[in-house]
Design a protein around this motif. Structure first.
Motif, PDB file in Angstrom:
ATOM      1  N   LEU A  46       0.825  -1.203   0.000  1.00 22.81           N
ATOM      2  CA  LEU A  46       0.000   0.000   0.000  1.00 22.81           C
ATOM      3  C   LEU A  46       0.867   1.265   0.000  1.00 22.81           C
ATOM      4  O   LEU A  46       0.600   2.213  -0.745  1.00 22.81           O
ATOM      5  CB  LEU A  46      -0.938   0.002   1.210  1.00 22.81           C
ATOM      6  N   GLY A  47       1.908   1.265   0.818  1.00 15.61           N
ATOM      7  CA  GLY A  47       2.806   2.425   0.857  1.00 15.61           C
ATOM      8  C   GLY A  47       3.512   2.653  -0.473  1.00 15.61           C
ATOM      9  O   GLY A  47       3.634   3.788  -0.937  1.00 15.61           O
ATOM     10  N   MET A  48       3.962   1.564  -1.091  1.00 19.19           N
ATOM     11  CA  MET A  48       4.600   1.697  -2.404  1.00 19.19           C
ATOM     12  C   MET A  48       3.609   2.194  -3.444  1.00 19.19           C
ATOM     13  O   MET A  48       3.945   3.036  -4.290  1.00 19.19           O
ATOM     14  CB  MET A  48       5.190   0.348  -2.846  1.00 19.19           C
ATOM     15  N   SER A  49       2.364   1.717  -3.382  1.00 23.34           N
ATOM     16  CA  SER A  49       1.354   2.119  -4.364  1.00 23.34           C
ATOM     17  C   SER A  49       1.026   3.601  -4.247  1.00 23.34           C
ATOM     18  O   SER A  49       0.986   4.328  -5.249  1.00 23.34           O
ATOM     19  CB  SER A  49       0.076   1.296  -4.180  1.00 23.34           C
ATOM     20  N   VAL A  50       0.779   4.064  -3.028  1.00 27.50           N
ATOM     21  CA  VAL A  50       0.440   5.485  -2.829  1.00 27.50           C
ATOM     22  C   VAL A  50       1.606   6.366  -3.268  1.00 27.50           C
ATOM     23  O   VAL A  50       1.415   7.374  -3.974  1.00 27.50           O
ATOM     24  CB  VAL A  50       0.060   5.740  -1.356  1.00 27.50           C
ATOM     25  N   THR A  51       2.807   5.993  -2.877  1.00 25.70           N
ATOM     26  CA  THR A  51       3.971   6.803  -3.236  1.00 25.70           C
ATOM     27  C   THR A  51       4.194   6.804  -4.748  1.00 25.70           C
ATOM     28  O   THR A  51       4.466   7.852  -5.347  1.00 25.70           O
ATOM     29  CB  THR A  51       5.222   6.270  -2.516  1.00 25.70           C
ATOM     30  N   TYR A  52       4.048   5.643  -5.385  1.00 27.03           N
ATOM     31  CA  TYR A  52       4.225   5.531  -6.842  1.00 27.03           C
ATOM     32  C   TYR A  52       3.210   6.430  -7.559  1.00 27.03           C
ATOM     33  O   TYR A  52       3.573   7.217  -8.438  1.00 27.03           O
ATOM     34  CB  TYR A  52       4.043   4.075  -7.246  1.00 27.03           C
ATOM     35  N   VAL A  53       1.936   6.328  -7.185  1.00 25.20           N
ATOM     36  CA  VAL A  53       0.898   7.116  -7.868  1.00 25.20           C
ATOM     37  C   VAL A  53       1.141   8.615  -7.681  1.00 25.20           C
ATOM     38  O   VAL A  53       1.040   9.399  -8.634  1.00 25.20           O
ATOM     39  CB  VAL A  53      -0.509   6.701  -7.375  1.00 25.20           C
ATOM     40  N   LEU A  54       1.473   9.039  -6.464  1.00 23.92           N
ATOM     41  CA  LEU A  54       1.707  10.467  -6.232  1.00 23.92           C
ATOM     42  C   LEU A  54       2.938  10.969  -6.976  1.00 23.92           C
ATOM     43  O   LEU A  54       2.930  12.082  -7.520  1.00 23.92           O
ATOM     44  CB  LEU A  54       1.826  10.751  -4.742  1.00 23.92           C
ATOM     45  N   MET A  55       3.987  10.165  -7.024  1.00 26.61           N
ATOM     46  CA  MET A  55       5.181  10.606  -7.748  1.00 26.61           C
ATOM     47  C   MET A  55       4.925  10.655  -9.252  1.00 26.61           C
ATOM     48  O   MET A  55       5.441  11.538  -9.942  1.00 26.61           O
ATOM     49  CB  MET A  55       6.361   9.706  -7.405  1.00 26.61           C
ATOM     50  N   GLN A  56       4.122   9.745  -9.773  1.00 24.35           N
ATOM     51  CA  GLN A  56       3.765   9.790 -11.194  1.00 24.35           C
ATOM     52  C   GLN A  56       2.825  10.960 -11.465  1.00 24.35           C
ATOM     53  O   GLN A  56       2.876  11.562 -12.534  1.00 24.35           O
ATOM     54  CB  GLN A  56       3.104   8.484 -11.624  1.00 24.35           C
TER      55      GLN A  56
ATOM     56  N   VAL B 219       7.579  13.114 -11.243  1.00 24.90           N
ATOM     57  CA  VAL B 219       8.919  13.089 -10.664  1.00 24.90           C
ATOM     58  C   VAL B 219       9.784  12.183 -11.538  1.00 24.90           C
ATOM     59  O   VAL B 219       9.443  11.016 -11.745  1.00 24.90           O
ATOM     60  CB  VAL B 219       8.876  12.577  -9.209  1.00 24.90           C
ATOM     61  N   PRO B 220      10.890  12.685 -12.071  1.00 28.50           N
ATOM     62  CA  PRO B 220      11.710  11.881 -12.979  1.00 28.50           C
ATOM     63  C   PRO B 220      12.298  10.650 -12.296  1.00 28.50           C
ATOM     64  O   PRO B 220      12.780  10.716 -11.170  1.00 28.50           O
ATOM     65  CB  PRO B 220      12.830  12.836 -13.397  1.00 28.50           C
ATOM     66  N   GLY B 221      12.248   9.525 -12.977  1.00 29.28           N
ATOM     67  CA  GLY B 221      12.847   8.306 -12.484  1.00 29.28           C
ATOM     68  C   GLY B 221      12.012   7.529 -11.492  1.00 29.28           C
ATOM     69  O   GLY B 221      12.400   6.438 -11.078  1.00 29.28           O
ATOM     70  N   SER B 222      10.868   8.062 -11.089  1.00 32.09           N
ATOM     71  CA  SER B 222      10.073   7.379 -10.061  1.00 32.09           C
ATOM     72  C   SER B 222       9.509   6.063 -10.583  1.00 32.09           C
ATOM     73  O   SER B 222       9.512   5.055  -9.871  1.00 32.09           O
ATOM     74  CB  SER B 222       8.940   8.282  -9.580  1.00 32.09           C
ATOM     75  N   GLY B 223       9.041   6.046 -11.811  1.00 34.43           N
ATOM     76  CA  GLY B 223       8.482   4.819 -12.373  1.00 34.43           C
ATOM     77  C   GLY B 223       9.516   3.718 -12.477  1.00 34.43           C
ATOM     78  O   GLY B 223       9.264   2.578 -12.074  1.00 34.43           O
ATOM     79  N   THR B 224      10.682   4.049 -12.975  1.00 36.20           N
ATOM     80  CA  THR B 224      11.742   3.052 -13.116  1.00 36.20           C
ATOM     81  C   THR B 224      12.164   2.517 -11.752  1.00 36.20           C
ATOM     82  O   THR B 224      12.320   1.306 -11.565  1.00 36.20           O
ATOM     83  CB  THR B 224      12.959   3.671 -13.829  1.00 36.20           C
ATOM     84  N   THR B 225      12.319   3.412 -10.791  1.00 35.51           N
ATOM     85  CA  THR B 225      12.744   3.000  -9.450  1.00 35.51           C
ATOM     86  C   THR B 225      11.744   2.045  -8.826  1.00 35.51           C
ATOM     87  O   THR B 225      12.117   0.996  -8.284  1.00 35.51           O
ATOM     88  CB  THR B 225      12.919   4.237  -8.556  1.00 35.51           C
ATOM     89  N   PHE B 226      10.460   2.378  -8.898  1.00 35.13           N
ATOM     90  CA  PHE B 226       9.453   1.522  -8.286  1.00 35.13           C
ATOM     91  C   PHE B 226       9.261   0.217  -9.055  1.00 35.13           C
ATOM     92  O   PHE B 226       8.968  -0.815  -8.452  1.00 35.13           O
ATOM     93  CB  PHE B 226       8.126   2.267  -8.134  1.00 35.13           C
TER      94      PHE B 226
ATOM     95  N   LEU C 293      -0.852  -0.841 -12.952  1.00 37.46           N
ATOM     96  CA  LEU C 293      -1.959  -0.112 -12.306  1.00 37.46           C
ATOM     97  C   LEU C 293      -1.492   1.206 -11.703  1.00 37.46           C
ATOM     98  O   LEU C 293      -2.193   2.231 -11.818  1.00 37.46           O
ATOM     99  CB  LEU C 293      -2.617  -0.991 -11.246  1.00 37.46           C
ATOM    100  N   CYS C 294      -0.346   1.203 -11.053  1.00 35.21           N
ATOM    101  CA  CYS C 294       0.143   2.438 -10.440  1.00 35.21           C
ATOM    102  C   CYS C 294       0.556   3.472 -11.487  1.00 35.21           C
ATOM    103  O   CYS C 294       0.280   4.664 -11.333  1.00 35.21           O
ATOM    104  CB  CYS C 294       1.293   2.142  -9.492  1.00 35.21           C
ATOM    105  N   ALA C 295       1.219   3.033 -12.553  1.00 34.12           N
ATOM    106  CA  ALA C 295       1.606   3.969 -13.607  1.00 34.12           C
ATOM    107  C   ALA C 295       0.372   4.544 -14.298  1.00 34.12           C
ATOM    108  O   ALA C 295       0.311   5.745 -14.595  1.00 34.12           O
ATOM    109  CB  ALA C 295       2.507   3.274 -14.619  1.00 34.12           C
ATOM    110  N   THR C 296      -0.638   3.713 -14.535  1.00 36.63           N
ATOM    111  CA  THR C 296      -1.871   4.193 -15.156  1.00 36.63           C
ATOM    112  C   THR C 296      -2.604   5.143 -14.223  1.00 36.63           C
ATOM    113  O   THR C 296      -3.076   6.202 -14.653  1.00 36.63           O
ATOM    114  CB  THR C 296      -2.784   3.000 -15.512  1.00 36.63           C
ATOM    115  N   GLY C 297      -2.693   4.778 -12.946  1.00 36.30           N
ATOM    116  CA  GLY C 297      -3.342   5.669 -11.978  1.00 36.30           C
ATOM    117  C   GLY C 297      -2.629   7.005 -11.869  1.00 36.30           C
ATOM    118  O   GLY C 297      -3.264   8.062 -11.789  1.00 36.30           O
ATOM    119  N   GLY C 298      -1.300   6.986 -11.866  1.00 32.18           N
ATOM    120  CA  GLY C 298      -0.537   8.228 -11.809  1.00 32.18           C
ATOM    121  C   GLY C 298      -0.730   9.086 -13.042  1.00 32.18           C
ATOM    122  O   GLY C 298      -0.834  10.309 -12.957  1.00 32.18           O
ATOM    123  N   ALA C 299      -0.799   8.454 -14.215  1.00 33.37           N
ATOM    124  CA  ALA C 299      -1.014   9.215 -15.456  1.00 33.37           C
ATOM    125  C   ALA C 299      -2.407   9.844 -15.476  1.00 33.37           C
ATOM    126  O   ALA C 299      -2.575  10.996 -15.879  1.00 33.37           O
ATOM    127  CB  ALA C 299      -0.832   8.305 -16.662  1.00 33.37           C
TER     128      ALA C 299
END
Length: 196
Positions: A122-132, A136-143, A169-175
């Motif tokens: 859950l923490g990774m998902s929330v952080t991934y979506v908010l950074m996308q 934030v550059p490089g966030s998608g690759t890092t996660f 799902l996280c990359a799509t949600g962030g976009a």
């Protein structure tokens, strides 16, 4: 006769184009004079101060969304248990440079995942979506690399059953969130800058 009619129609078209151009120039001049007059009449132009009442609604919305996103990310990160809750967690290398450091960190993160599986996901998902959302550059690759590292060797088909759907799902949600943020905050600016 036909030549004279064609010549006359060309002159008529040129005159029409010229009058349209003058009309648009007069309209622009009138609009800019009216905007300047409105600016001179506005009370905050004389005072030089900005309050929430004088700010545009889109600016206030953008500020509220940004503060909410920062608060959500901080709450998510602080609600996760510390790395020291795992056996050997004090040996975690926060800035790994050697292959040995990565191996130690991978083992510790797998232990952390085993103890706090859902909270970590859950923490990774929330952080991934908010950074996308805020690009934030490089966030998608890092996660993506982190999810693959956590779920590849230690879970049967984890890279396909957990890491891949997590990343998609996280990359799509962030976009989608990035699009909605720009739609909410920049719609009026784009409409003013490039009218239809």
């Amino acid at each position: 006769m036909t030549i004279n009619n064609e010549t006359a129609s060309v002159y008529d078209v040129e005159a029409q184009i010229e009058s349209d151009a003058h009309g648009r120039a007069r309209e622009r001049k009138h609009l800019s004079e009216r905007a300047l007059t409105n600016l001179e009449r506005s009370p905050h132009a004389r005072q030089g101060s900005i309050s929430l009442q004088t700010m545009e609604p889109r600016t206030v919305q953008a500020a509220v969304i940004f503060v909410f996103a920062i608060a959500t990310m901080l709450w998510t990160l602080y609600s996760l248990p510390p790395m020291t809750s795992v056996e050997g967690g004090s040996n975690f290398v926060w800035r790994p440079f050697k292959a040995e450091h990565f191996r130690i960190d991978t083992e510790l993160m797998v232990r952390y995942r085993d103890l706090h599986a859902w909270r970590l996901l859950l923490g990774m998902s929330v952080t991934y979506v908010l950074m996308q959302t805020f690009c934030v550059p490089g966030s998608g690759t890092t996660f993506n690399v982190l999810a693959g590292c956590l779920y590849t060797k230690h879970t049967a088909f984890g890279e396909y059953l957990i890491a891949l759907p997590f990343s998609v799902l996280c990359a799509t949600g962030g976009a989608v969130m990035c699009y909605l943020l720009s739609y909410i905050t920049c719609r009026d600016f784009v409409a003013r800058k490039w009218p239809a």
